[in-house]
Write an enzyme that holds these catalytic residues in place. Structure first.
Site, PDB file in Angstrom:
ATOM      1  N   ARG A 109       0.885  -1.334   0.165  1.00  0.00           N
ATOM      2  CA  ARG A 109      -0.051  -0.092   0.007  1.00  0.00           C
ATOM      3  C   ARG A 109       0.864   1.382  -0.047  1.00  0.00           C
ATOM      4  NH1 ARG A 109      -3.966  -1.576   4.686  1.00  0.00           N
ATOM      5  NH2 ARG A 109      -2.256  -2.656   5.442  1.00  0.00           N
ATOM      6  N   HIS A 149      -2.510  -5.227  -3.920  1.00  0.00           N
ATOM      7  CA  HIS A 149      -3.015  -4.129  -3.721  1.00  0.00           C
ATOM      8  C   HIS A 149      -3.214  -3.305  -5.188  1.00  0.00           C
ATOM      9  CE1 HIS A 149      -5.010  -0.741  -1.487  1.00  0.00           C
ATOM     10  NE2 HIS A 149      -4.295  -0.053  -1.944  1.00  0.00           N
ATOM     11  N   ASP A 157     -15.344  -0.030  -1.645  1.00  0.00           N
ATOM     12  CA  ASP A 157     -14.967   1.206  -2.195  1.00  0.00           C
ATOM     13  C   ASP A 157     -14.497   1.054  -3.850  1.00  0.00           C
ATOM     14  OD1 ASP A 157     -12.369   0.094  -2.236  1.00  0.00           O
ATOM     15  OD2 ASP A 157     -11.841   0.776  -0.543  1.00  0.00           O
ATOM     16  N   LYS A 186     -17.722   6.905  -1.582  1.00  0.00           N
ATOM     17  CA  LYS A 186     -17.590   7.681  -0.549  1.00  0.00           C
ATOM     18  C   LYS A 186     -17.215   9.181  -1.018  1.00  0.00           C
ATOM     19  CE  LYS A 186     -14.236   5.112   1.132  1.00  0.00           C
ATOM     20  NZ  LYS A 186     -13.120   4.433   2.137  1.00  0.00           N
ATOM     21  N   ARG A 210     -16.139  13.096   0.966  1.00  0.00           N
ATOM     22  CA  ARG A 210     -15.827  13.728   2.356  1.00  0.00           C
ATOM     23  C   ARG A 210     -16.306  15.339   2.146  1.00  0.00           C
ATOM     24  NH1 ARG A 210     -12.295  12.957   6.383  1.00  0.00           N
ATOM     25  NH2 ARG A 210     -11.212  11.060   5.100  1.00  0.00           N
ATOM     26  N   ASP A 255     -13.386  -7.580  -0.394  1.00  0.00           N
ATOM     27  CA  ASP A 255     -12.056  -6.589  -0.547  1.00  0.00           C
ATOM     28  C   ASP A 255     -10.743  -7.599   0.016  1.00  0.00           C
ATOM     29  OD1 ASP A 255     -10.930  -4.068  -0.644  1.00  0.00           O
ATOM     30  OD2 ASP A 255     -11.630  -3.484   1.291  1.00  0.00           O
ATOM     31  N   SER A 313      -7.945  -4.506   7.579  1.00  0.00           N
ATOM     32  CA  SER A 313      -6.939  -4.031   8.508  1.00  0.00           C
ATOM     33  C   SER A 313      -7.713  -3.711   9.764  1.00  0.00           C
ATOM     34  CB  SER A 313      -6.124  -3.004   7.926  1.00  0.00           C
ATOM     35  OG  SER A 313      -5.009  -2.840   8.819  1.00  0.00           O
ATOM     36  N   GLY A 341     -10.863  -2.402  10.006  1.00  0.00           N
ATOM     37  CA  GLY A 341     -12.345  -2.963   9.680  1.00  0.00           C
ATOM     38  C   GLY A 341     -13.253  -1.710   9.558  1.00  0.00           C
TER      39      GLY A 341
END
Length: 292
Positions: free
Chosen positions: A93, A127, A166, A189, A191, A216, A220, A222
């Protein structure tokens, strides 16, 4: 070919050897009082094609170093070739400089793996697929999503809606939908730039009255998965199952997801955990057969 199970993937390594019908190289490993790792091959590997099965889940640094020690030692002992099977690749990541001055950590990890003498590299649901292009040796990422979806199907959820938590996981939801046959969707999502509040909603498809399976690559802490579960339950979903390839489950991640209303959480043995009910040993064995 012979199989050398690393300390992070002992059970998986033995399963792969059984699937292939090949010998297991016994490897002794321990930690010295000061924290240093010790690795010793107890069986000869000279002239052999060696498949090292060693995931790099937490503690990442320790498990990564042990992978490097094993591959370098196998080559020094005369192995003809070394295939590093790393079901979970740590630092994947950290694949770009998000902020000025940051380390691009996955590039450092790739350099270390190659310098240790690895000839081919194999992982699962990496990833970002472009990471594979940074290797100078053959590198491949297999997917455990169809196997996870098949397990979900056997739980009585054939026809469930496959959902990505996502946008980055849309490909996983599509792959799962091919097995479950209930279509796919994803959580968007957004923001609020003023309040910082995150809004999340299901794109296009209604979840009301339907069974839903969320897929997914990594779970990690959660947080994302729990938020998706809560939203789907609020939208009227019947049963909600969460599935991932790499169940890191840091801290209270599992209870967090279940507390949000998830009925079941499942993962694979790419990372050993209480929910690792799907084994990738058969997929690894099938790929290793192609290599020899």
């Amino acid at each position: 070919m012979i199989v050398a199970p690393g300390p992070a993937s002992v059970s998986l390594g033995y399963r792969v050897a059984r699937e292939l019908g090949v010998e297991v190289v016994r490897v002794k490993f321990k930690t010295f009082p000061d924290g240093e790792s010790y690795i010793r091959f107890l069986d000869p590997v000279e002239g052999e094609d060696v498949a090292i099965i060693q995931s790099t889940h937490p503690p990442q640094d320790t498990n990564l170093l042990r992978l490097l020690l094993m591959s370098k030692t196998a080559k020094r002992l005369g192995a003809r070739s070394v295939v590093a099977v790393v079901p979970y690749l740590a630092y994947a990541r950290q694949d770009k400089e998000f902020l000025e001055g940051e380390a691009v950590s996955v590039d450092v990890v790739i350099g270390l793996i190659e310098a240790s003498g690895v000839d081919e590299f194999l992982t699962f649901d990496i990833h970002s697929m472009d990471i594979l292009e940074r290797f100078s040796i053959p590198a491949k990422s297999l997917s455990a999503i169809p196997a996870l979806a098949e397990h979900v199907r056997t739980m009585g959820l054939s026809g469930a809606l496959s959902v990505a938590p996502d946008e980055g996981a849309i490909g996983l939801a599509k792959a799962a939908a091919e097995v479950l046959g209930g279509g796919w969707s994803w959580m968007r999502k957004e923001r609020d730039r003023v309040t910082g509040e995150i809004r999340m909603w299901l794109e296009e498809v209604e979840a009301s009255g339907r069974d839903v399976a969320i897929f997914d690559d990594i779970v990690s802490t959660g947080g994302t998965m729990a938020r998706a579960v809560s939203l789907l339950k609020s939208a009227g979903a019947k049963r909600v199952v969460c599935a991932c390839t790499h169940p890191l489950l840091v801290g209270d991640a599992l209870s967090r997801i279940l507390g949000a209303g998830c009925d079941t959480v499942i993962g694979t043995d790419c990372v050993p955990s209480p929910i690792s009910v799907v084994s990738v040993s058969g997929l690894i064995a099938e790929e290793l057969r192609r290599m020899v």
